[in-house]
Design an enzyme around this catalytic site. Sequence first.
Site, PDB file in Angstrom:
ATOM      1  N   HIS A 123      46.340   9.037  24.657  1.00 19.03           N
ATOM      2  CA  HIS A 123      47.531   8.413  23.325  1.00 19.03           C
ATOM      3  C   HIS A 123      48.403   8.943  23.268  1.00 19.03           C
ATOM      4  O   HIS A 123      49.560   9.102  21.677  1.00 19.03           O
ATOM      5  CB  HIS A 123      46.063   9.498  22.203  1.00 19.03           C
ATOM      6  N   ARG A 124      48.637   9.741  23.894  1.00 18.75           N
ATOM      7  CA  ARG A 124      50.701  10.446  23.584  1.00 18.75           C
ATOM      8  C   ARG A 124      51.445   9.559  23.268  1.00 18.75           C
ATOM      9  O   ARG A 124      52.093  10.153  22.401  1.00 18.75           O
ATOM     10  CB  ARG A 124      50.570  11.007  24.966  1.00 18.75           C
ATOM     11  N   ALA A 125      51.488   7.848  23.478  1.00 17.57           N
ATOM     12  CA  ALA A 125      51.998   7.090  23.627  1.00 17.57           C
ATOM     13  C   ALA A 125      52.327   6.704  21.954  1.00 17.57           C
ATOM     14  O   ALA A 125      53.141   6.892  21.283  1.00 17.57           O
ATOM     15  CB  ALA A 125      51.566   5.488  24.365  1.00 17.57           C
TER      16      ALA A 125
END
Lengths: 351, 671
Positions: B277-279
């Site tokens: 989910h970093r993106a």
Amino acid sequence: MKNNKPIYPFAAIVGQEKMKLGLILNTINPTLSGVLIRGEKGTAKSTAVRALADILPDITVFENDPFQLSPSDEFDVYRECMHTAYGKEIPARDQVKTVKRRVRVIELPVGATEDRVVGTMDMEHALKEGEKRVEPGLLAAAHRGILYVDEVNLLDDHVVDVLLDSAAMGVNTIEREGISFSHPARFTLVGTMNPEEGELRPQLLDRFGLCVTIEGIQSADERVAIMERRVAFDQDPEGFTRQWAVESQTMAERILQAKALLSRVEAEKALLYEIAQYCLDVGVDGHRGDIIMLKTAKTLAAYEGRSQVTSEDIQTAAELALPHRIRRQPMMEIADNVKAVRERCTEAGTQ
Amino acid sequence: MFEDIYPFSAIVGQDELKLALLLNAVNPNIGGVLIRGEKGTAKSTAVRALAALLPEIRVVAGCPYSCDPENGGWMCDWCRENASKGRTVLRRVRVVALPLNATEDRVVGGIDFTLAIKQGRRTVQPGLLAEVNRGILYIDEVNLLDDHIVDIILDSAASGENRIEREGISFRHPASFILVGTMNPEEGPLRPQLLDRFGLCVDIKAETDLGKRVELMERREAYDLDPQGFLKRFKNENARTAEGILSAMDHLNAVRLPKHMRTFISELCTENNVAGHRADLIMEQAARTYASLRHGQEVLTDDIAKVAHLVLAHRRRDAMPQPEPDQQEEKPHEGADQNGQKQPPDMEKPGKEQGDQANTGADEPSRRLEEQFRDGEESNSAEVPEKKDSVEQIFEIGATFAVKEIATPRDRIYRRGSGRRSRTRVSLKQGRYIKSIPGNRTGDIALDATLRAAAPYQTRRKRKNGLAVVLRKEDIREKVREKRIGNFLLFLVDASGSMGARGRMAASKGAIMSLLLDAYQKRDRVAMVSFRKNEAMTNLPPTASVELAGKLLAEMPVGGRTPLSAGLEATYKEAQNHLLRDPAARPIVIIITDGKTNVAMGDQNPVEEALGIAARMASDQRVMYIVVDTEEPGIVNFGLAARLAGALKARYSKIEELKAGQLVDIIKENR
């Protein structure tokens, strides 16, 4: 260092005009950032670089300054360096002696360890005084001078990394062995290599401003001349050097004049377009090719005593500045004729 | 710094790069930027130029860790003790460069040596991680950084603090920073964990526009001739950019992100198959920052479009590997290929067991993938007409690709050498000094560590000989150095007629070429042995010149029968010769064949003979074998190469399995 082994005079080297030109141009304009000399064994590569010391100009430095800083531009840096490295306080510029001396050629031996290259903690001082002090490395000694690496393709990989690091930044930062310190390290990188022993890493290749490939001389007359001069030098080095003193002097003066002229050399806009077009035609990575080509052309003009760059200068500059920058197929050899490459490329484009 | 810095606004072109840097300057939550690009494209220049534009921050006065006075819960031990004084100062955000030669003690921090000796007190001397707190950590050539140092940086980047537990010191301080790195992909890839840490990624290229190239040259010349004058020329423009950053920072919190935009972001990320989910989070931050830079009240689709590729460049992956046009005709075979591996056809019963073994061997390397390679460029796969066995032919080199990592396992044997493939402890006083350990076995004394160890006791020990420091035996620390060394790669190439069929030689040569390219990057020594007709011959004795190997490969003729056992024997001799000269070496032998041997050296069945030799060769544990099977997948598979691999205890792969995977698979595997 006066009574060194006698050096073979630069002017007495037979042939190898391209290599000599590359070295001379770098002496005139240190921002060309060096030259890589590729060639087989016994082609006077090392002799030429060592001989260069003979015709190098003088620079002004602070007396006993391990960092070779420039008194006119880098006084504040000098003050800071002396303070952090030695805890010495420098009150004002006029209280420090300056001396004039030749630009130095610092040799980086292939077996050099990283701590000798970047600098490290001064062991003696730490034991005696219980204080940390910096012992500057070869990069400090090479500031404003020439860093010469013989057999540069055999250099240990991590030493190459360190070299790249400071060649890119113009600053050497030491963060090791309890020491945190940085000092300027702008040097002309001169390397010699024998391609048979493996190629150079692309990143390091790009750091050399110019690149020349040399071959053994084929003409019998010249070969004889080489032998004769070598024998004469070995028998009586001083006499031989004296014999060439006038020529060396002329060469050194020409370099000085070119240095003085360099900042006034101009290139017309059309010629800049020519350079850019040239680089696009042969396909070079990045922009360093363009920049170095322009600088080379200007330096060439200065060397010829002109204040205007001509189209011929650009052609010559291309042969020096581009061979190692042309984008190659993997493992293709480095081109030794840039013009031919260009013709091939443009032909392929029009078809 | 020492030099006048080339002004940020004077950089020609490279708008993406400039944008990425500006976004980070405004909003540190974006988490840094990785700049990938060819040499000489203003990578370093831009980062250094940014430093001049950065805003000021308020810090606790005198705190070596630049603690934030407004964040009492997150202060260093020093500030907690001295917080009552409460003085603060304003200073510019710092850009701290991490040089490649950094050693562990300087990155983390350690005992202050001078204070320890003079006063016998254990005090912390802050390291780079302290200096960089709330600033930018800049690593030039980040892909060349030592793994050991990378680990330390990753650790504190993840936790936001740095713990010092060494030399009798226990201390912690906040260390949150923006990572900015540059790299040239030619020099090798970046570790995936580190890659993911960079919020944004820019791939930059040189300008192709003539006018811009000329402008660039002119500016550079002008700057080199008169730096001061040049700086003056761009002073106003630089000031405007700096103001822009400041006002965007103020405005940032006011920018709203409508719900449907958030949905759009997550859709975008899903579509690009990013891992984790970093993106999403970073894209949200980046889009808001972009909106803030243009003083918008809320995030628009356009803002997201402007930043999306910066966020996705190093995270994107294709859902399904897209079949290349010239691969399509092979497609039907691929299924058969997998079948062939898992269940050897009935006629191959004796080989079944070995086949299975080889199969697990083939899966193993894919699990070991550690590095990201770009997808191979399938450019040409020359269609070569079928010819009779007896005819000698020279085939072109087929398409090349990036290969998976091949390295010998890391061990504790000390050896010497140079290169970049396998990591090893080194015995000579070469290699990177990474840390120190107590004791003195090698004579490679780590003076700094020794002094630090002895320092606290100095006030109690008696001085002699006028030395300020008295060392005892138990203080001595020695250096642990590590470096990568190149391996010795020995290629055994099947050049028999059977390899010439249906363009297989072109594909094989492509595979060998790819391995050679990899060897070139890692600076290995290579040698090449080929076998055809009735004999094996050493085409290339061991050399560091991979170029030469490439040239020889291009010229290698194909034709005749297949004397595999002779080839194996020649290989064995080469490998043994190498081991005699360098007993600590771990040669890697790469055998490229379809295994269809039909010439024996003695009067045995050729297959039996070859397998027998292979089994004997496998008993030497020092040599690592890799068998690359060139057999065309079809209805009838002999699987002989797989049997050979089994006998050799070799890693077995098909040509296409040599190709490196993509980043995402790697990240998955590491979790």
